[in-house]
Write a protein that holds these residues in place. Structure first.
Motif, PDB file in Angstrom:
ATOM      1  N   SER A  80      -4.521  -1.156  -3.418  1.00  0.00           N
ATOM      2  CA  SER A  80      -5.445  -0.319  -2.662  1.00  0.00           C
ATOM      3  C   SER A  80      -6.453  -1.256  -2.018  1.00  0.00           C
ATOM      4  N   ARG A  81      -7.100  -0.742  -0.992  1.00  0.00           N
ATOM      5  CA  ARG A  81      -8.116  -1.538  -0.303  1.00  0.00           C
ATOM      6  C   ARG A  81      -9.440  -0.801  -0.378  1.00  0.00           C
ATOM      7  N   GLU A  89       0.836  -1.219   0.000  1.00  0.00           N
ATOM      8  CA  GLU A  89       0.000   0.000   0.000  1.00  0.00           C
ATOM      9  C   GLU A  89       0.862   1.256   0.000  1.00  0.00           C
ATOM     10  N   ARG A 125       1.978   2.087  -3.164  1.00  0.00           N
ATOM     11  CA  ARG A 125       0.821   2.342  -4.041  1.00  0.00           C
ATOM     12  C   ARG A 125       0.605   1.246  -5.080  1.00  0.00           C
ATOM     13  N   CYS A 172      -8.660  -6.222  -1.455  1.00  0.00           N
ATOM     14  CA  CYS A 172      -7.433  -5.601  -1.953  1.00  0.00           C
ATOM     15  C   CYS A 172      -7.457  -5.694  -3.472  1.00  0.00           C
TER      16      CYS A 172
END
Length: 117
Positions: free
Chosen positions: A60-61, A54, A57, A70
């Protein structure tokens, strides 16, 4: 950890578990439990890997009720590909020179065999 996005991406990609997680996410969204299933590590360890991904980058969640899927975010991989492009050109040039050299050796060998016949 660096504030340089390329360094963050390369750091995240340096670990085989994180690369395996990205490979799984390339097939679609997954929960932490689904991502943890193939590994013999704890859920907190998987969560730490996800935090690194994360921060870079690369993932993302989302949030759907209790479900936090995810997903892969491939944009940082374009920067890695661009950076590697210069080296790809270098290696292609070297391989072309090697191919020319081998062709010369083969031609010399063939010419030598013709002289011996």
């Amino acid at each position: 950890m660096s504030h340089d996005p390329l360094s963050d991406t390369l750091f995240a990609l340096a670990d085989p578990t994180r690369r395996a997680i990205l490979a799984r996410l390339s097939k679609g969204e997954a929960t932490v439990n689904e991502l943890a299933a193939p590994f013999d590590i704890s859920l907190p360890a998987v969560s730490k890997h996800l935090k690194v991904l994360e921060r870079a980058r690369l993932i993302s969640r989302g949030r759907t009720a209790q479900w936090r899927p995810c997903r892969l975010e491939p944009e940082p991989l374009k920067a890695v590909d661009g950076w590697l492009g210069d080296y790809r050109t270098l290696w292609e040039h070297r391989l072309d020179r090697l191919e020319d050299y081998l062709a010369t050796l083969q031609a010399d060998h063939d010419h030598q065999e013709d002289k011996n016949d």
